[in-house]
Design a protein around this motif. Structure first.
Motif, PDB file in Angstrom:
ATOM      1  N   ALA A 133       1.201   9.555 -11.062  1.00 50.68           N
ATOM      2  CA  ALA A 133      -0.239   9.785 -11.310  1.00 50.68           C
ATOM      3  C   ALA A 133      -0.869  10.376 -10.057  1.00 50.68           C
ATOM      4  O   ALA A 133      -1.692   9.738  -9.392  1.00 50.68           O
ATOM      5  CB  ALA A 133      -0.931   8.476 -11.703  1.00 50.68           C
ATOM      6  N   PRO A 134      -0.473  11.593  -9.685  1.00 51.95           N
ATOM      7  CA  PRO A 134      -0.958  12.176  -8.423  1.00 51.95           C
ATOM      8  C   PRO A 134      -2.472  12.313  -8.360  1.00 51.95           C
ATOM      9  O   PRO A 134      -3.038  12.323  -7.267  1.00 51.95           O
ATOM     10  CB  PRO A 134      -0.262  13.540  -8.378  1.00 51.95           C
ATOM     11  N   HIS A 135      -3.156  12.407  -9.510  1.00 50.37           N
ATOM     12  CA  HIS A 135      -4.603  12.537  -9.500  1.00 50.37           C
ATOM     13  C   HIS A 135      -5.283  11.257  -9.019  1.00 50.37           C
ATOM     14  O   HIS A 135      -6.460  11.275  -8.640  1.00 50.37           O
ATOM     15  CB  HIS A 135      -5.119  12.899 -10.908  1.00 50.37           C
ATOM     16  N   LEU A 136      -4.549  10.125  -9.049  1.00 54.56           N
ATOM     17  CA  LEU A 136      -5.099   8.851  -8.568  1.00 54.56           C
ATOM     18  C   LEU A 136      -4.638   8.502  -7.164  1.00 54.56           C
ATOM     19  O   LEU A 136      -5.152   7.556  -6.567  1.00 54.56           O
ATOM     20  CB  LEU A 136      -4.693   7.707  -9.516  1.00 54.56           C
ATOM     21  N   SER A 137      -3.692   9.266  -6.646  1.00 54.73           N
ATOM     22  CA  SER A 137      -3.056   8.899  -5.378  1.00 54.73           C
ATOM     23  C   SER A 137      -4.041   8.879  -4.225  1.00 54.73           C
ATOM     24  O   SER A 137      -3.930   8.066  -3.311  1.00 54.73           O
ATOM     25  CB  SER A 137      -1.912   9.869  -5.067  1.00 54.73           C
ATOM     26  N   SER A 138      -5.011   9.793  -4.239  1.00 58.06           N
ATOM     27  CA  SER A 138      -5.951   9.890  -3.116  1.00 58.06           C
ATOM     28  C   SER A 138      -7.055   8.848  -3.180  1.00 58.06           C
ATOM     29  O   SER A 138      -7.845   8.716  -2.243  1.00 58.06           O
ATOM     30  CB  SER A 138      -6.566  11.284  -3.072  1.00 58.06           C
ATOM     31  N   VAL A 139      -7.134   8.112  -4.283  1.00 62.10           N
ATOM     32  CA  VAL A 139      -8.186   7.087  -4.424  1.00 62.10           C
ATOM     33  C   VAL A 139      -7.702   5.814  -3.733  1.00 62.10           C
ATOM     34  O   VAL A 139      -6.800   5.125  -4.223  1.00 62.10           O
ATOM     35  CB  VAL A 139      -8.497   6.812  -5.913  1.00 62.10           C
ATOM     36  N   ILE A 140      -8.301   5.504  -2.605  1.00 60.20           N
ATOM     37  CA  ILE A 140      -7.886   4.335  -1.831  1.00 60.20           C
ATOM     38  C   ILE A 140      -8.881   3.208  -2.073  1.00 60.20           C
ATOM     39  O   ILE A 140     -10.098   3.404  -1.923  1.00 60.20           O
ATOM     40  CB  ILE A 140      -7.829   4.665  -0.327  1.00 60.20           C
ATOM     41  N   PRO A 141      -8.428   2.023  -2.475  1.00 57.87           N
ATOM     42  CA  PRO A 141      -9.353   0.907  -2.704  1.00 57.87           C
ATOM     43  C   PRO A 141     -10.119   0.583  -1.423  1.00 57.87           C
ATOM     44  O   PRO A 141      -9.532   0.552  -0.326  1.00 57.87           O
ATOM     45  CB  PRO A 141      -8.426  -0.256  -3.086  1.00 57.87           C
ATOM     46  N   PRO A 142     -11.438   0.385  -1.525  1.00 54.52           N
ATOM     47  CA  PRO A 142     -12.221   0.066  -0.320  1.00 54.52           C
ATOM     48  C   PRO A 142     -11.803  -1.250   0.314  1.00 54.52           C
ATOM     49  O   PRO A 142     -11.880  -1.418   1.518  1.00 54.52           O
ATOM     50  CB  PRO A 142     -13.666  -0.003  -0.849  1.00 54.52           C
ATOM     51  N   THR A 143     -11.344  -2.171  -0.496  1.00 55.26           N
ATOM     52  CA  THR A 143     -10.867  -3.465  -0.010  1.00 55.26           C
ATOM     53  C   THR A 143      -9.586  -3.802  -0.754  1.00 55.26           C
ATOM     54  O   THR A 143      -9.501  -3.604  -1.965  1.00 55.26           O
ATOM     55  CB  THR A 143     -11.907  -4.573  -0.265  1.00 55.26           C
ATOM     56  N   LEU A 144      -8.599  -4.306  -0.030  1.00 55.71           N
ATOM     57  CA  LEU A 144      -7.364  -4.704  -0.694  1.00 55.71           C
ATOM     58  C   LEU A 144      -7.676  -5.837  -1.659  1.00 55.71           C
ATOM     59  O   LEU A 144      -8.296  -6.843  -1.274  1.00 55.71           O
ATOM     60  CB  LEU A 144      -6.324  -5.146   0.337  1.00 55.71           C
ATOM     61  N   PRO A 145      -7.269  -5.714  -2.934  1.00 55.52           N
ATOM     62  CA  PRO A 145      -7.713  -6.675  -3.966  1.00 55.52           C
ATOM     63  C   PRO A 145      -7.327  -8.109  -3.679  1.00 55.52           C
ATOM     64  O   PRO A 145      -8.031  -9.025  -4.110  1.00 55.52           O
ATOM     65  CB  PRO A 145      -7.032  -6.145  -5.239  1.00 55.52           C
ATOM     66  N   TRP A 146      -6.224  -8.343  -2.985  1.00 52.07           N
ATOM     67  CA  TRP A 146      -5.826  -9.728  -2.729  1.00 52.07           C
ATOM     68  C   TRP A 146      -6.515 -10.307  -1.487  1.00 52.07           C
ATOM     69  O   TRP A 146      -6.292 -11.443  -1.123  1.00 52.07           O
ATOM     70  CB  TRP A 146      -4.309  -9.822  -2.563  1.00 52.07           C
ATOM     71  N   LYS A 147      -7.377  -9.495  -0.824  1.00 50.86           N
ATOM     72  CA  LYS A 147      -8.068  -9.972   0.365  1.00 50.86           C
ATOM     73  C   LYS A 147      -9.565 -10.152   0.139  1.00 50.86           C
ATOM     74  O   LYS A 147     -10.316 -10.445   1.059  1.00 50.86           O
ATOM     75  CB  LYS A 147      -7.867  -8.978   1.519  1.00 50.86           C
ATOM     76  N   CYS A 176       0.831  -1.211   0.000  1.00 51.51           N
ATOM     77  CA  CYS A 176       0.000   0.000   0.000  1.00 51.51           C
ATOM     78  C   CYS A 176       0.863   1.258   0.000  1.00 51.51           C
ATOM     79  O   CYS A 176       0.565   2.228  -0.710  1.00 51.51           O
ATOM     80  CB  CYS A 176      -0.930  -0.008   1.209  1.00 51.51           C
ATOM     81  N   VAL A 177       1.947   1.250   0.792  1.00 54.35           N
ATOM     82  CA  VAL A 177       2.820   2.426   0.846  1.00 54.35           C
ATOM     83  C   VAL A 177       3.529   2.621  -0.488  1.00 54.35           C
ATOM     84  O   VAL A 177       3.617   3.748  -1.007  1.00 54.35           O
ATOM     85  CB  VAL A 177       3.839   2.290   1.994  1.00 54.35           C
ATOM     86  N   LEU A 178       4.045   1.532  -1.088  1.00 50.26           N
ATOM     87  CA  LEU A 178       4.716   1.650  -2.388  1.00 50.26           C
ATOM     88  C   LEU A 178       3.745   2.115  -3.468  1.00 50.26           C
ATOM     89  O   LEU A 178       4.110   2.924  -4.331  1.00 50.26           O
ATOM     90  CB  LEU A 178       5.340   0.305  -2.771  1.00 50.26           C
ATOM     91  N   ARG A 179       2.509   1.610  -3.429  1.00 49.41           N
ATOM     92  CA  ARG A 179       1.505   2.070  -4.398  1.00 49.41           C
ATOM     93  C   ARG A 179       1.339   3.580  -4.321  1.00 49.41           C
ATOM     94  O   ARG A 179       1.328   4.272  -5.351  1.00 49.41           O
ATOM     95  CB  ARG A 179       0.173   1.380  -4.116  1.00 49.41           C
ATOM     96  N   LYS A 180       1.207   4.098  -3.088  1.00 45.37           N
ATOM     97  CA  LYS A 180       1.021   5.549  -2.937  1.00 45.37           C
ATOM     98  C   LYS A 180       2.251   6.318  -3.413  1.00 45.37           C
ATOM     99  O   LYS A 180       2.124   7.367  -4.051  1.00 45.37           O
ATOM    100  CB  LYS A 180       0.718   5.885  -1.480  1.00 45.37           C
ATOM    101  N   MET A 181       3.443   5.787  -3.147  1.00 44.56           N
ATOM    102  CA  MET A 181       4.662   6.459  -3.612  1.00 44.56           C
ATOM    103  C   MET A 181       4.698   6.529  -5.127  1.00 44.56           C
ATOM    104  O   MET A 181       5.012   7.587  -5.713  1.00 44.56           O
ATOM    105  CB  MET A 181       5.896   5.705  -3.074  1.00 44.56           C
ATOM    106  N   PHE A 182       4.360   5.420  -5.809  1.00 43.29           N
ATOM    107  CA  PHE A 182       4.395   5.397  -7.274  1.00 43.29           C
ATOM    108  C   PHE A 182       3.332   6.333  -7.861  1.00 43.29           C
ATOM    109  O   PHE A 182       3.588   7.046  -8.833  1.00 43.29           O
ATOM    110  CB  PHE A 182       4.174   3.975  -7.784  1.00 43.29           C
ATOM    111  N   LEU A 183       2.134   6.309  -7.278  1.00 40.76           N
ATOM    112  CA  LEU A 183       1.077   7.173  -7.784  1.00 40.76           C
ATOM    113  C   LEU A 183       1.381   8.645  -7.531  1.00 40.76           C
ATOM    114  O   LEU A 183       1.109   9.504  -8.380  1.00 40.76           O
ATOM    115  CB  LEU A 183      -0.266   6.792  -7.151  1.00 40.76           C
ATOM    116  N   ASP A 184       1.934   8.957  -6.355  1.00 39.19           N
ATOM    117  CA  ASP A 184       2.320  10.353  -6.081  1.00 39.19           C
ATOM    118  C   ASP A 184       3.311  10.857  -7.120  1.00 39.19           C
ATOM    119  O   ASP A 184       3.273  12.016  -7.537  1.00 39.19           O
ATOM    120  CB  ASP A 184       2.938  10.470  -4.689  1.00 39.19           C
ATOM    121  N   ALA A 185       4.210   9.959  -7.542  1.00 40.98           N
ATOM    122  CA  ALA A 185       5.264  10.368  -8.469  1.00 40.98           C
ATOM    123  C   ALA A 185       4.771  10.451  -9.912  1.00 40.98           C
ATOM    124  O   ALA A 185       5.183  11.345 -10.663  1.00 40.98           O
ATOM    125  CB  ALA A 185       6.444   9.394  -8.372  1.00 40.98           C
TER     126      ALA A 185
END
Length: 616
Positions: free
Chosen positions: A320-334, A309-318
């Motif tokens: 695709a910042p417009h997607l960075s604030s969109v947090i999945p309601p459920t982790l896809p692998w769970k 989750c932290v790495l995802r946010k780092m990559f999106l911030d760098a």
């Protein structure tokens, strides 16, 4: 490309430019699989052949890059690639050169005001080079006048050399322990006969910090996230505790606010988002003693979830910042994972509520334990007027003419032995007159002191102690001619020796420790060790400065925590000599002595009354 309601979203490419041995490790696989499950990233594996053989111009192009050094990795090529393609770097490449030199690591930590142990550098241009600023004595070394008393730690300046040594004082039995990367179930070995430090190269010397037998490993994923685990320190007995899967047993621990700040500072100082470092907790403070660079936690699914989750946010911030604030309601692998229901007892705080609805909490266990079986204690007393001995007393009591001093270290006892050798007459005096008889008795006692100090050929062990107590003083003019000062002219010397813990005594103490462990936590085997390793309770073992007591305490700790090996490393790592604690013990000892005297007076008085009644 992904098509979603007519909009085209290009996936962010994440290049994994590391050696295949690291790529296919279980932690890396767990985290990369989770990143892929988000559906926002395409993972590109470079592979060993591309990394080592192909020019950087032919390396795959990516938006974000995971690249870090390991054995055989061409770090300079990776730097050239990053300069050419300019991807977002999880861990910056240039600072990774620092991690290969412990001197540069400590310099960077100091620059960012991160707490580290007190240390000194010994730099040699050629092996075995003599250095005028380096001095080694029996129980300490001096570097540029900076003295390090044993125990101290010796580290090669080469960060890839993991042969770290700890040298122990003669008061604890001397010897050296070498730490190394885990080989089977061993991580260190104790060598009782090694006393001299290495001179083959350049080393860092630092003070040994007693941590209660545990080390803390900290893992960051960006400056805002840190995970910490405790393990049994290799300095104790060198036995690696492993789980059924063969992995080293570690336990999660909570970091304090100041430790969280240290984790953030380390991450920023070395510009390594994913970073591991070693933390030493000692007397309420924490110190960083090593920085390892890219490190992942093993066997922690919660950590894998968080890291992804932290790495995802780092990559999106760098990228695709417009997607960075969109947090999945459920982790896809769970999505398809069943919710685990809790069962059994409900825990509140550290108490346990069972079927009776009552909460009970064990607050502490305190044991006051006598030392084990010992050899007989012996003592020599004599009044001394020799200037050599009086000056020795002043040397070690801070120059105070009325202050008592204790001589116990190897350096102090060697000074006393040198003085005694010079004072012992080569021929035995006659005993014709009373004064000559006194001279003879005094000379014989000096010979006895000399013989006891010379026993064994060197001062190892902790069974000899000398006290010098001033008895008489005179006033003499000060050296500068201004006024007078006191000077001792007679002192009482008390040499105590013997009282050595026997083999049976060690076994007694070890068995008692094992009994404590098995009865405090029945059926849990290493329950006490686990609690201690995770700092879920505060285990402290205190001892007086008597050799037999210290060794009894070390043997007790060995049985209590299910340790192996010799007692010297256990003594230094786990047994404390706390002044306030010992003062309390001294007070208790005084009270016991006074009670015995009163009891003797009562018994004597009773016998006297009985004697009068029967006409004795």
């Amino acid at each position: 490309m992904d098509v979603d309601e007519g909009r085209v979203h290009e996936k962010i490419t994440v290049g994994v430019c590391v050696m295949e041995k690291k790529v296919f490790s279980a932690p890396m696989g767990q985290i990369l699989d989770r990143l892929k499950a988000f559906g926002e990233f395409e993972i590109i594996h470079f592979g060993d052949k591309v990394i080592t053989e192909d020019p950087v111009e032919r390396w795959p192009i990516c938006d974000c890059l995971i690249a870090f050094y390991s054995s055989g990795y061409p770090l300079e090529k990776a730097e050239a690639y990053a300069a050419l393609r300019k991807p977002y770097l999880v861990n910056e490449l240039e600072p990774q050169h620092l991690l290969h030199d412990r001197r540069k690591v400590y310099e960077r930590l100091e620059k960012y005001r991160i707490s580290i142990p007190r240390y000194a550098l010994v730099n040699r241009e050629v092996p075995y080079q003599d250095l005028d600023y380096f001095v080694e004595e029996e129980d300490y070394i001096e570097v540029h006048g900076n003295r390090f008393w044993k125990p101290f730690v010796e580290k090669p300046v080469d960060g890839d050399d993991h042969s770290i040594m700890i040298y122990y004082p003669s008061s604890a039995g001397s010897g050296m322990k070498v730490l190394f990367r885990k080989i089977g179930n061993r991580s260190s070995e104790f060598h009782p006969d090694v006393r001299r430090v290495r001179r083959e190269g350049s080393y860092i010397y630092e003070e040994f910090l007693p941590t209660g037998g545990t080390d803390v490993k900290v893992y960051t994923v960006g400056p805002e996230y840190a995970h910490a685990e405790a393990r049994k320190s290799p300095v104790v007995d060198g036995v690696v505790v492993r789980n059924p899967d063969g992995k080293e047993v570690r336990y999660p621990v909570l970091l304090t606010p100041s430790e969280k700040q240290m984790a953030r500072d380390v991450c920023i100082a070395f510009r390594q988002a994913v970073c591991g470092f070693d933390l030493l907790r000692c007397e309420g403070r924490s110190y960083v003693c090593d920085v390892n660079g890219w490190s992942f936690v093993k066997n922690s699914h919660k950590y894998y979830d968080d890291a992804a989750c932290v790495l995802r946010k780092m990559f999106l911030d760098a990228k695709a910042p417009h997607l960075s604030s969109v947090i999945p309601p459920t982790l896809p692998w769970k999505v398809n994972e069943p919710v685990q229901q809790s069962e059994g007892l409900t825990r509140q705080g550290s108490g346990i509520i069972g079927t009776f609805g009552q909460s009970e909490e064990l607050r502490c266990v305190i044991g006051v334990i006598r030392h084990g079986d010992r050899t007989p204690k012996q003592k020599v007393k004599l009044n001394v007027t020799e200037e050599r001995l009086l000056n020795l007393m002043l040397k070690y009591n801070g120059g105070r003419p009325r202050a008592e001093t204790k001589l116990k270290s190897a350096v102090q006892l060697q000074d006393l032995l040198d003085a005694t050798r010079a004072l012992v007459p080569r021929t035995r005096p006659g005993r014709e007159s009373d004064s000559e008889a006194e001279d003879f008795e005094h000379a014989e006692k000096l010979r006895q002191v000399k013989a006891v100090l010379e026993e064994g050929g060197h001062f190892s062990g902790i069974y000899r102690k000398v006290q010098l107590k001033p008895l008489k003083w005179i006033k003499v003019p000060k050296g500068n001619g201004e006024g007078e000062e006191e000077q001792p002219v007679e002192a009482l010397m008390v040499l105590k020796y013997g009282g050595v813990l026997t083999h049976a005594g060690r076994k007694q103490a070890e068995e008692l420790g094992r009994y404590f462990r098995n009865n405090m936590y029945p059926g849990e085997g290493t329950g006490l060790l686990r609690l201690h390793s995770t700092y879920r309770h505060d285990l402290k073992i205190y001892s007086s400065d008597e050799g037999r007591v210290q060794m009894s305490a070390a043997a007790f700790a060995k049985g209590l925590l299910d340790l192996e090996g010799q007692l010297t490393p256990i003594l230094v790592s786990l047994v404390s000599k706390d002044a306030s604690m010992l003062d309390g013990l001294d007070d208790a000892s005084t009270e016991i002595k006074e009670a015995k005297l009163r009891l003797n007076e009562i018994i004597t008085s009773g016998f006297n009354r009985i004697g009068k009644r029967v006409g004795m």
